[in-house]
Scaffold this motif. Structure first.
Motif, PDB file in Angstrom:
ATOM      1  N   PHE A   1      -3.014  14.305 -11.851  1.00  0.00           N
ATOM      2  CA  PHE A   1      -4.319  13.772 -12.274  1.00  0.00           C
ATOM      3  C   PHE A   1      -5.241  13.491 -11.075  1.00  0.00           C
ATOM      4  N   ILE A   2      -4.731  13.726  -9.867  1.00  0.00           N
ATOM      5  CA  ILE A   2      -5.497  13.417  -8.662  1.00  0.00           C
ATOM      6  C   ILE A   2      -5.959  14.721  -8.020  1.00  0.00           C
ATOM      7  N   PRO A   3      -7.239  14.861  -7.699  1.00  0.00           N
ATOM      8  CA  PRO A   3      -7.736  16.100  -7.063  1.00  0.00           C
ATOM      9  C   PRO A   3      -7.039  16.352  -5.729  1.00  0.00           C
ATOM     10  N   ARG A   4      -6.989  17.618  -5.361  1.00  0.00           N
ATOM     11  CA  ARG A   4      -6.307  18.011  -4.133  1.00  0.00           C
ATOM     12  C   ARG A   4      -6.871  17.320  -2.885  1.00  0.00           C
ATOM     13  N   PRO A   5      -8.226  17.250  -2.690  1.00  0.00           N
ATOM     14  CA  PRO A   5      -8.738  16.571  -1.491  1.00  0.00           C
ATOM     15  C   PRO A   5      -8.317  15.113  -1.411  1.00  0.00           C
ATOM     16  N   VAL A   6      -8.236  14.446  -2.566  1.00  0.00           N
ATOM     17  CA  VAL A   6      -7.813  13.042  -2.573  1.00  0.00           C
ATOM     18  C   VAL A   6      -6.347  12.932  -2.188  1.00  0.00           C
ATOM     19  N   ARG A   7      -5.529  13.867  -2.679  1.00  0.00           N
ATOM     20  CA  ARG A   7      -4.102  13.846  -2.322  1.00  0.00           C
ATOM     21  C   ARG A   7      -3.912  14.063  -0.820  1.00  0.00           C
ATOM     22  N   ALA A   8      -4.732  14.944  -0.251  1.00  0.00           N
ATOM     23  CA  ALA A   8      -4.636  15.172   1.194  1.00  0.00           C
ATOM     24  C   ALA A   8      -4.953  13.898   1.968  1.00  0.00           C
ATOM     25  N   GLY A   9      -5.983  13.166   1.537  1.00  0.00           N
ATOM     26  CA  GLY A   9      -6.321  11.909   2.194  1.00  0.00           C
ATOM     27  C   GLY A   9      -5.230  10.876   2.044  1.00  0.00           C
ATOM     28  N   LEU A  10      -4.595  10.810   0.849  1.00  0.00           N
ATOM     29  CA  LEU A  10      -3.509   9.855   0.631  1.00  0.00           C
ATOM     30  C   LEU A  10      -2.292  10.205   1.486  1.00  0.00           C
ATOM     31  N   ASN A  11      -2.009  11.495   1.628  1.00  0.00           N
ATOM     32  CA  ASN A  11      -0.894  11.918   2.491  1.00  0.00           C
ATOM     33  C   ASN A  11      -1.121  11.473   3.926  1.00  0.00           C
ATOM     34  N   TYR A  12      -2.363  11.659   4.419  1.00  0.00           N
ATOM     35  CA  TYR A  12      -2.699  11.243   5.787  1.00  0.00           C
ATOM     36  C   TYR A  12      -2.520   9.731   5.930  1.00  0.00           C
ATOM     37  N   PHE A  13      -2.983   8.966   4.954  1.00  0.00           N
ATOM     38  CA  PHE A  13      -2.925   7.509   5.036  1.00  0.00           C
ATOM     39  C   PHE A  13      -1.485   7.002   4.985  1.00  0.00           C
ATOM     40  N   ILE A  14      -0.655   7.627   4.149  1.00  0.00           N
ATOM     41  CA  ILE A  14       0.729   7.156   4.037  1.00  0.00           C
ATOM     42  C   ILE A  14       1.513   7.469   5.312  1.00  0.00           C
ATOM     43  N   ASN A  15       1.162   8.571   5.967  1.00  0.00           N
ATOM     44  CA  ASN A  15       1.802   8.883   7.246  1.00  0.00           C
ATOM     45  C   ASN A  15       1.405   7.893   8.325  1.00  0.00           C
ATOM     46  N   GLN A  16       0.171   7.429   8.286  1.00  0.00           N
ATOM     47  CA  GLN A  16      -0.244   6.410   9.243  1.00  0.00           C
ATOM     48  C   GLN A  16       0.508   5.103   9.012  1.00  0.00           C
ATOM     49  N   LEU A  17       0.736   4.731   7.738  1.00  0.00           N
ATOM     50  CA  LEU A  17       1.497   3.518   7.443  1.00  0.00           C
ATOM     51  C   LEU A  17       2.932   3.619   7.953  1.00  0.00           C
ATOM     52  N   LEU A  18       3.506   4.829   7.891  1.00  0.00           N
ATOM     53  CA  LEU A  18       4.876   5.013   8.365  1.00  0.00           C
ATOM     54  C   LEU A  18       4.999   4.694   9.853  1.00  0.00           C
ATOM     55  N   GLN A  19       3.944   4.968  10.621  1.00  0.00           N
ATOM     56  CA  GLN A  19       4.005   4.729  12.058  1.00  0.00           C
ATOM     57  C   GLN A  19       4.120   3.239  12.378  1.00  0.00           C
ATOM     58  N   PHE A  20       3.518   2.386  11.554  1.00  0.00           N
ATOM     59  CA  PHE A  20       3.637   0.940  11.782  1.00  0.00           C
ATOM     60  C   PHE A  20       5.076   0.475  11.565  1.00  0.00           C
ATOM     61  N   ASN A  21       5.748   1.084  10.598  1.00  0.00           N
ATOM     62  CA  ASN A  21       7.145   0.729  10.364  1.00  0.00           C
ATOM     63  C   ASN A  21       8.025   1.165  11.529  1.00  0.00           C
ATOM     64  N   VAL A  22       7.789   2.376  12.033  1.00  0.00           N
ATOM     65  CA  VAL A  22       8.548   2.860  13.187  1.00  0.00           C
ATOM     66  C   VAL A  22       8.274   1.978  14.412  1.00  0.00           C
TER      67      VAL A  22
ATOM     68  N   PRO B   1       0.821  -1.227   0.000  1.00  0.00           N
ATOM     69  CA  PRO B   1       0.000   0.000   0.000  1.00  0.00           C
ATOM     70  C   PRO B   1       0.850   1.269   0.000  1.00  0.00           C
ATOM     71  N   TYR B   2       1.978   1.234   0.724  1.00  0.00           N
ATOM     72  CA  TYR B   2       2.841   2.406   0.750  1.00  0.00           C
ATOM     73  C   TYR B   2       3.400   2.688  -0.640  1.00  0.00           C
ATOM     74  N   SER B   3       3.872   1.645  -1.351  1.00  0.00           N
ATOM     75  CA  SER B   3       4.452   1.846  -2.674  1.00  0.00           C
ATOM     76  C   SER B   3       3.419   2.390  -3.655  1.00  0.00           C
ATOM     77  N   VAL B   4       2.196   1.862  -3.596  1.00  0.00           N
ATOM     78  CA  VAL B   4       1.150   2.336  -4.503  1.00  0.00           C
ATOM     79  C   VAL B   4       0.824   3.804  -4.230  1.00  0.00           C
ATOM     80  N   ILE B   5       0.640   4.146  -2.975  1.00  0.00           N
ATOM     81  CA  ILE B   5       0.297   5.546  -2.633  1.00  0.00           C
ATOM     82  C   ILE B   5       1.467   6.463  -2.949  1.00  0.00           C
ATOM     83  N   ASN B   6       2.679   5.997  -2.699  1.00  0.00           N
ATOM     84  CA  ASN B   6       3.853   6.811  -2.997  1.00  0.00           C
ATOM     85  C   ASN B   6       3.938   7.113  -4.497  1.00  0.00           C
TER      86      ASN B   6
END
Length: 552
Positions: A42-63, A27-32
């Motif tokens: 090609f991605i609307p700004r609100p969608v990018r904001a949601g993807l940024n939030y989700f990828i940051n949450q994935l980073l916490q599992f790695n930490v 999931p991280y690679s796809v969102i990245n």
């Protein structure tokens, strides 16, 4: 092994996110990729904001996974306490204040409870209510015992202690009244901890804390063993504070409880081995262990007690001990043996050294704890006036009935309390007598800073008597609040008078329009009414018509 080696070892065990086949890597690679330079347009700004939030949450599992893999020998990510070092918190003091606007709350609380039965030491037939009234009239006790409550099954003094169901953390609660001047009454509750609660803080302090993923402020926070140990140990101490505050808020609510403020609180922490007055430097690991208890400022500007040399005072730093948030708490602490030697003979006390220290401090701290409570009250009143000042335009721009009632309530509470508080603080500070055991605290220069000043050829600052300094500061601050209150009342009184005049003019205009409408209704009624031929009004109308006809 240095810190860099520990970090490389951790990354060798758990590579960075996106570099493996773990559940969060794909999931991280796809969102990245979707957030990359080519795809993001090609991605609307609100969608990018949601993807940024989700990828940051994935980073916490790695930490978090890397925190689990870290070595327990890493001093930067672990807390360890030696098995021969123990801590206990035998007592907590909580204080509530009752200025004139809240004295009825105290009277109702006294009436609701039957604690008078345990007050055999006072004159026969004198109730708490009578003592309170005489003290506030300047003819009673400066301090007196309101009640002595023991939990069911706990030891107590026959004829003085009452039995009541208490929170499991406490074995005994002593409640004292302290009269400050004539208009301010303080209620000091001393909570003695039960045997189970005494062991709990030390057990949590020595426990092996594993990394945690904590949800707060809308996101995941990975905690390694160090931060998990800090949070859990501080939560164990804070939970006792919350239970004590909650009990006093429920049983005897005063100005702090009624305004959703934390009551001023002080507790006692006793260590078996470590002495904060020792000249030797403490290692980083044990410094972290002390921070887990909420002790972090003693080596900066230590506050010592001249009456009890082994005792140190410290305010919990909520910046370094974030678990306590905005809850103001003070700590009396030190080495148990050193404090016991300062207290004197402890053999006469049935509950041992901790009981002896608790008794001596309970007698000596009353007025000092009242000073701390006055400081919090002045800070609350200052914030209240700032709120009234900033919201005065929206609250009083249009003087309706509800706004006038709010203004009246401000006058009856703030103005009455501030005018009384100013006199009470000056009276409290002007007393020429003091209890022989009253505790005194001094602000000193830390040994490390003093050594640095000597090496630089500079003079070490003289110690500062905190009690005298605070008394002077509070007197000055109370006078400033009284001046602010006077100006505020004058401005709002003028505005209220103008508002009343405007409302009177508006009512007068409405009355004129109502009169005109009534006249119009009367005329219409006359036109449609069935008038008799000999009616005076009809004769008058005929005479006017004939006069007009002759003129023509």
């Amino acid at each position: 092994m240095n810190a860099t080696d520990y970090l490389q070892e951790a990354y060798a065990k758990v590579p960075g996110i996106g570099q493996g086949n773990r559940w969060y890597d794909l999931p991280y690679s796809v969102i990245n990729f979707l957030l990359g330079r080519r795809a993001r347009k090609f991605i609307p700004r609100p969608v990018r904001a949601g993807l940024n939030y989700f990828i940051n949450q994935l980073l916490q599992f790695n930490v978090h996974e890397r925190n689990i893999a870290r070595s327990r020998d890493d001093p930067l990510h672990n807390i360890s306490v030696s098995s021969d070092e123990r801590v206990s918190m035998p007592v907590v003091w909580v204080i509530e204040l009752f200025p004139p606007s809240h004295i009825s709350d105290l009277a109702r609380a006294i009436e609701r409870h039957s604690w008078d039965k345990g007050r055999a030491r006072y004159r026969p037939g004198e109730s708490n209510q009578e003592i309170l009234e005489r003290s506030r009239a300047g003819r009673g006790w400066v301090w007196w015992q309101i009640g002595d409550i023991a939990a069911e099954g706990s030891p107590g003094v026959p004829g003085r202690t009452m039995r009541q169901e208490l929170p499991t953390e406490f074995s005994n609660i002593e409640i004292h009244g302290l009269q400050i001047g004539e208009g301010l009454t303080a209620v000091l509750a001393q909570f003695r901890l039960s045997a189970t609660a005494l062991r709990h803080l030390d057990d949590v302090w020595h426990a092996d804390h594993e990394p945690q993923l904590v949800w707060k402020e809308g996101r995941l926070h990975p905690e390694d063993r160090y931060w998990a140990g800090l949070r859990r140990t501080q939560e164990a101490r804070r939970s006792v504070h919350r239970k004590a505050r909650s009990w006093l808020r429920r049983e005897m609510p005063g100005v702090f409880a009624r305004n959703s403020q934390c009551q001023p609180l002080t507790d006692l922490l006793l260590l078996d081995r470590f002495d904060p007055f020792a000249e030797s430097e403490i290692d980083q690991n044990f410094s972290s262990a002390l921070r887990a208890l909420g002790l972090s400022r003693f080596n900066v500007n230590p506050i010592t007690c001249s009456n009890i040399p082994g005792l140190m005072l410290e305010k919990v730093d909520t910046g370094l001990c974030a678990t306590f948030k905005d809850e103001k708490a003070w700590t009396l602490w030190g080495q148990r043996k050193s404090i016991a030697e300062s207290v004197g003979d402890t053999s006469a006390y049935s509950d041992g050294i901790d009981g002896a220290i608790t008794y001596v401090l309970g007698e000596a701290l009353r007025e000092f704890l009242a000073l701390l409570a006055i400081a919090d009250l002045l800070e609350f009143l200052d914030a209240k006036y700032a709120e009234l000042r900033d919201k005065s335009r929206t609250r009083h721009g249009r003087f309706r009935g509800r706004r006038l009632r709010e203004l009246r309530e401000d006058f009856l509470t703030l103005s009455l309390d501030v005018s009384s508080l100013t006199r009470d603080i000056e009276s409290f500070n002007a007393r020429t007598w003091r209890h022989e055991n009253d505790i005194r605290f001094t602000l000193n220069t830390s040994a490390r800073l003093a050594r640095a000043l000597r090496e630089a050829g500079k003079k070490e600052p003289d110690p500062i008597d905190l009690v005298d300094r605070w008394r002077a500061q509070y007197t000055l601050r109370a006078r400033e609040l009284a001046a602010i209150d006077k100006d505020y009342r004058e401005v709002l009184s003028t505005v209220a008078s103008l508002g009343t005049s405007i409302d009177t003019i508006k009512v007068s205009r409405i009355a004129i329009w109502v009169s005109l409408a009534s006249l119009l209704v009367a005329l219409v009624t006359l036109l449609v009414a069935d008038i008799k031929p000999d009616a005076p009004l009809l004769a008058l109308w005929q005479w006017i018509s004939s006069a007009l006809h002759v003129d023509r």
